[in-house]
Design an enzyme around this catalytic site. Structure first.
Site, PDB file in Angstrom:
ATOM      1  N   TRP A  36      10.030  -3.519  -7.870  1.00 51.84           N
ATOM      2  CA  TRP A  36       9.227  -4.545  -6.951  1.00 51.84           C
ATOM      3  C   TRP A  36       8.378  -4.062  -5.949  1.00 51.84           C
ATOM      4  O   TRP A  36       8.641  -3.080  -5.466  1.00 51.84           O
ATOM      5  CB  TRP A  36      10.627  -5.171  -6.207  1.00 51.84           C
ATOM      6  CG  TRP A  36      10.089  -6.106  -4.970  1.00 51.84           C
ATOM      7  CD1 TRP A  36      10.045  -5.681  -3.777  1.00 51.84           C
ATOM      8  CD2 TRP A  36      10.016  -7.686  -5.033  1.00 51.84           C
ATOM      9  NE1 TRP A  36       9.783  -6.861  -3.083  1.00 51.84           N
ATOM     10  CE2 TRP A  36       9.673  -7.793  -3.878  1.00 51.84           C
ATOM     11  CE3 TRP A  36      10.190  -8.734  -6.022  1.00 51.84           C
ATOM     12  CZ2 TRP A  36       9.429  -9.343  -3.441  1.00 51.84           C
ATOM     13  CZ3 TRP A  36      10.259  -9.982  -5.630  1.00 51.84           C
ATOM     14  CH2 TRP A  36       9.733 -10.169  -4.510  1.00 51.84           C
ATOM     15  N   ASN A  38       6.099  -5.963  -2.519  1.00 51.68           N
ATOM     16  CA  ASN A  38       5.605  -7.208  -1.835  1.00 51.68           C
ATOM     17  C   ASN A  38       4.295  -6.615  -0.883  1.00 51.68           C
ATOM     18  O   ASN A  38       3.516  -6.113  -1.403  1.00 51.68           O
ATOM     19  CB  ASN A  38       6.389  -8.326  -1.355  1.00 51.68           C
ATOM     20  CG  ASN A  38       7.500  -7.924  -0.435  1.00 51.68           C
ATOM     21  OD1 ASN A  38       8.215  -7.218  -0.674  1.00 51.68           O
ATOM     22  ND2 ASN A  38       7.489  -8.262   1.021  1.00 51.68           N
ATOM     23  N   ASP A  39       4.361  -7.322   0.372  1.00 51.75           N
ATOM     24  CA  ASP A  39       3.254  -6.843   1.073  1.00 51.75           C
ATOM     25  C   ASP A  39       2.680  -5.479   1.165  1.00 51.75           C
ATOM     26  O   ASP A  39       2.993  -4.634   1.284  1.00 51.75           O
ATOM     27  CB  ASP A  39       3.454  -7.031   2.605  1.00 51.75           C
ATOM     28  CG  ASP A  39       4.609  -8.155   2.819  1.00 51.75           C
ATOM     29  OD1 ASP A  39       4.722  -8.943   2.072  1.00 51.75           O
ATOM     30  OD2 ASP A  39       5.076  -8.471   3.929  1.00 51.75           O
ATOM     31  N   GLN A  55       5.374  -2.754   0.503  1.00 50.66           N
ATOM     32  CA  GLN A  55       6.808  -2.931   0.460  1.00 50.66           C
ATOM     33  C   GLN A  55       7.539  -2.687  -1.094  1.00 50.66           C
ATOM     34  O   GLN A  55       6.858  -3.380  -1.850  1.00 50.66           O
ATOM     35  CB  GLN A  55       7.168  -4.626   0.909  1.00 50.66           C
ATOM     36  CG  GLN A  55       7.075  -4.931   2.368  1.00 50.66           C
ATOM     37  CD  GLN A  55       7.703  -4.058   3.434  1.00 50.66           C
ATOM     38  OE1 GLN A  55       9.066  -4.751   3.601  1.00 50.66           O
ATOM     39  NE2 GLN A  55       7.677  -2.967   3.941  1.00 50.66           N
ATOM     40  N   ASP A 168       6.322  -6.762  11.702  1.00 49.88           N
ATOM     41  CA  ASP A 168       5.088  -6.618  11.064  1.00 49.88           C
ATOM     42  C   ASP A 168       3.786  -6.299  12.010  1.00 49.88           C
ATOM     43  O   ASP A 168       2.625  -6.854  12.023  1.00 49.88           O
ATOM     44  CB  ASP A 168       4.625  -7.676  10.335  1.00 49.88           C
ATOM     45  CG  ASP A 168       5.872  -8.338   9.371  1.00 49.88           C
ATOM     46  OD1 ASP A 168       6.638  -7.568   8.938  1.00 49.88           O
ATOM     47  OD2 ASP A 168       5.709  -9.608   8.972  1.00 49.88           O
ATOM     48  N   TRP A 306       5.944 -16.070  -2.659  1.00 49.19           N
ATOM     49  CA  TRP A 306       7.354 -15.838  -2.550  1.00 49.19           C
ATOM     50  C   TRP A 306       7.944 -16.846  -3.249  1.00 49.19           C
ATOM     51  O   TRP A 306       9.302 -16.504  -3.976  1.00 49.19           O
ATOM     52  CB  TRP A 306       7.708 -16.245  -0.960  1.00 49.19           C
ATOM     53  CG  TRP A 306       7.576 -14.865  -0.414  1.00 49.19           C
ATOM     54  CD1 TRP A 306       6.721 -14.778   0.787  1.00 49.19           C
ATOM     55  CD2 TRP A 306       8.526 -13.703  -0.478  1.00 49.19           C
ATOM     56  NE1 TRP A 306       7.121 -13.234   1.248  1.00 49.19           N
ATOM     57  CE2 TRP A 306       8.189 -12.858   0.627  1.00 49.19           C
ATOM     58  CE3 TRP A 306       9.443 -13.625  -1.198  1.00 49.19           C
ATOM     59  CZ2 TRP A 306       8.872 -11.482   0.466  1.00 49.19           C
ATOM     60  CZ3 TRP A 306      10.326 -12.241  -1.343  1.00 49.19           C
ATOM     61  CH2 TRP A 306      10.022 -11.346  -0.235  1.00 49.19           C
TER      62      TRP A 306
HETATM   63  C1  FRU Z   1       6.287 -10.985   4.315  1.00 53.75           C
HETATM   64  C2  FRU Z   1       7.540 -10.285   4.799  1.00 53.75           C
HETATM   65  C3  FRU Z   1       7.294  -9.572   6.126  1.00 53.75           C
HETATM   66  C4  FRU Z   1       8.386  -8.404   6.215  1.00 53.75           C
HETATM   67  C5  FRU Z   1       8.471  -8.231   4.584  1.00 53.75           C
HETATM   68  C6  FRU Z   1       9.673  -7.676   4.266  1.00 53.75           C
HETATM   69  O1  FRU Z   1       6.025 -11.107   2.940  1.00 53.75           O
HETATM   70  O2  FRU Z   1       8.552 -11.326   4.837  1.00 53.75           O
HETATM   71  O3  FRU Z   1       7.432 -10.561   7.356  1.00 53.75           O
HETATM   72  O4  FRU Z   1       7.998  -7.562   6.851  1.00 53.75           O
HETATM   73  O5  FRU Z   1       7.927  -9.203   4.105  1.00 53.75           O
HETATM   74  O6  FRU Z   1       9.859  -7.258   2.709  1.00 53.75           O
END
Ligand code: FRU
Length: 493
Positions: A36, A38-39, A55, A168, A306
């Protein structure tokens, strides 16, 4: 010293990334080596290379205790994997190393600022998160967490805040050598604040001001803030959770906003002038920017929504992609995005059509493929009720992009793209023509379409996992539409 948890993640990636054949991945969009993502995090230029962290949870196709994955590139288009750089291995980040940013220190070290999230067990057996800002330094391969972590906690904020939502950080250095960072904080009443901090040495921080606040009108918690100058104005970018829709401008749920305004550097105050969505498609969140050595502001985002993350199509062995890096500018009050110019070097096999009349569904010679850069110019004043373009089109599959010239609405629909889940598949966007035409630059990779509308003054991003054999592109109109096409294949061999 590499911790056991980080070593375990590195061993796992090494062993398992081979399970994803190159053809199962996008050609030029970043994915995790396995599992996985993400950001985007720590997007920066360091020692001759672009570094893009993200992430990352290598072990599953779902969100888990956050690590930081790592890719590097010389040109922002072709990326190479590096081993993961952080695992949740300290007491203050044992729930996860959440999003953050990076820059090069004057002494040549690569500095990372991120959110450490600690698991705090409660008397009733539940777990609370304690979020605080942390630092790590490294050399582009290995990073060491700072012994003074965490460097900013919620106790350092003199306004109302919550240790469960304080995250963040985006760090930058001003010309006078001082460091600044913005971070997102919940104010406890459903609103969130963008908090500005300052530091002389990047390790000791003081609170300076609240730059802006969601005031409950533009969503609840604002995640992943970024703050920078662009063409004479300042941009505050945020990713709000829980937005209310507003016409076709903002959709419900997670969104992204670019707030432009003026910044008084001495007083540390920001005055909001206008607000616009950053991307109006389906899959776009948590953008982060960097300044290239030649002075371009470049943004990359998580190419995923999301709300759809529980639905990983069968057989897909990684989850989450990042967008193509986009060059930003600000003109006439409008954020303008274009794919980075480095993409042009990968264009091959040009195909051009100047004026084609479109009535019933048709394909055009040379206009097909899944990995391409194609600009379609649609005369908006033609004699038609609807123009429909289908991409990633096969016997059973397609993703459509339709334009209604009367309503001036562009509609993206991926309900026939092969997803077998009842998730969000359709998005409508208000698109007024520009100089009598609607121009759609479609930047496609195997599993995504990013549309740069009217010279990048609006964008719409969508992903799909349509089988790769579906590589047709068709055009149709209810009535008669006139289009021009400039199409290039993108080649990475
Ligand atoms: C945004 C978020 C951030 C956090 C991260 C956790 O997508 O929720 O605020 O740092 O993902 O994975």
């Amino acid at each position: 010293m590499i911790s056991k948890l980080l070593q375990q993640a590195r061993d796992y990636e090494k062993e398992h990334m081979k399970e994803v054949a190159p053809a199962e991945r996008p050609c030029y969009h970043v994915t995790g080596s396995r599992g996985w993502i993400n950001d985007p995090n720590g997007f920066s230029f360091y020692k001759g290379e672009y570094h893009l962290f993200y992430q990352y949870y290598p072990y599953e196709n779902e969100w888990g205790p956050m690590h930081w994955g790592h890719s590097v590139s010389k040109d922002l288009i072709t990326w190479e994997y590096r081993p993961a750089i952080m695992a949740p291995d300290q007491p203050y980040d044992n729930f996860g190393c959440f999003s953050g940013s990076a820059l090069e220190l004057d002494d040549g070290r690569h500095l990372i600022m991120y959110t450490g999230v600690e698991k705090v067990p409660c008397a009733d057996g539940s777990i609370k998160q304690y979020q605080a800002q942390c630092m790590a330094v490294g050399d582009g391969r290995d990073y060491v967490k700072y012994e003074g972590n965490p460097v900013i906690t919620v106790k350092d904020i003199p306004v109302s805040g919550s240790s469960e939502d304080f995250r963040d950080p985006k760090i930058w250095q001003e010309d006078d050598g001082k460091f600044y960072a913005v971070a997102a904080g919940a104010a406890g009443d459903g609103t969130s604040n963008i908090l500005l901090f300052g530091s002389e040495d990047a390790f000791h921080w003081e609170f300076l001001n609240v730059l802006d606040s969601s005031s409950k009108k533009l969503g609840g918690m604002w995640e992943c803030p970024d703050f920078f100058e662009l063409d004479g104005k300042h941009m505050l970018m945020v990713s709000p959770m829980a937005m209310m829709p507003e016409g076709l401008k903002y959709h419900v749920g997670h969104g992204t906003l670019c707030i432009s305004g003026t910044y008084d550097k001495a007083a540390h105050t920001f005055h909001r002038e206008s607000v616009q969505p950053i991307d109006s498609g389906i899959d776009f969140y948590a953008p982060q920017t960097m300044l290239t050595p030649d002075g371009r502001r470049v943004m990359v985002a998580w190419m995923q929504a999301w709300s759809n993350t529980k639905f990983v199509p069968h057989g897909v062995k990684y989850f989450g992609q990042l967008t193509v890096p986009r060059e930003l500018s600000f003109r006439d009050g409008q954020l303008i995005q274009q794919p980075v110019r480095e993409l042009d070097a990968y264009r091959t096999d040009p195909v051009r059509y100047d004026r084609v009349e479109i009535t019933e569904e048709t394909s055009l010679e040379g206009v097909n493929g899944r990995v391409l850069d194609m600009t379609v110019k649609l005369q908006a004043d033609g004699n038609y009720e609807e123009f429909i373009m289908k991409v990633a089109c096969g016997d059973e599959y397609y993703t459509s992009v339709a334009y209604d010239p009367k309503k001036e609405v562009l509609c993206i629909d991926r309900s026939h793209s092969g997803y077998l889940f009842d998730i969000l598949h359709r998005r409508e966007i208000q698109v007024p023509p520009l100089n009598g035409a609607v121009t759609l630059r479609c930047v496609m990779d195997r599993f995504s379409l990013e549309i740069f509308i009217n010279d990048g003054s609006q964008t719409a991003t969508v992903t799909y996992f349509t089988p790769l054999e579906a590589e047709g592109i068709t055009f149709a109109a209810k009535g008669k539409a006139t289009i021009g096409i400039e199409k290039y294949a993108l080649s990475f061999s």
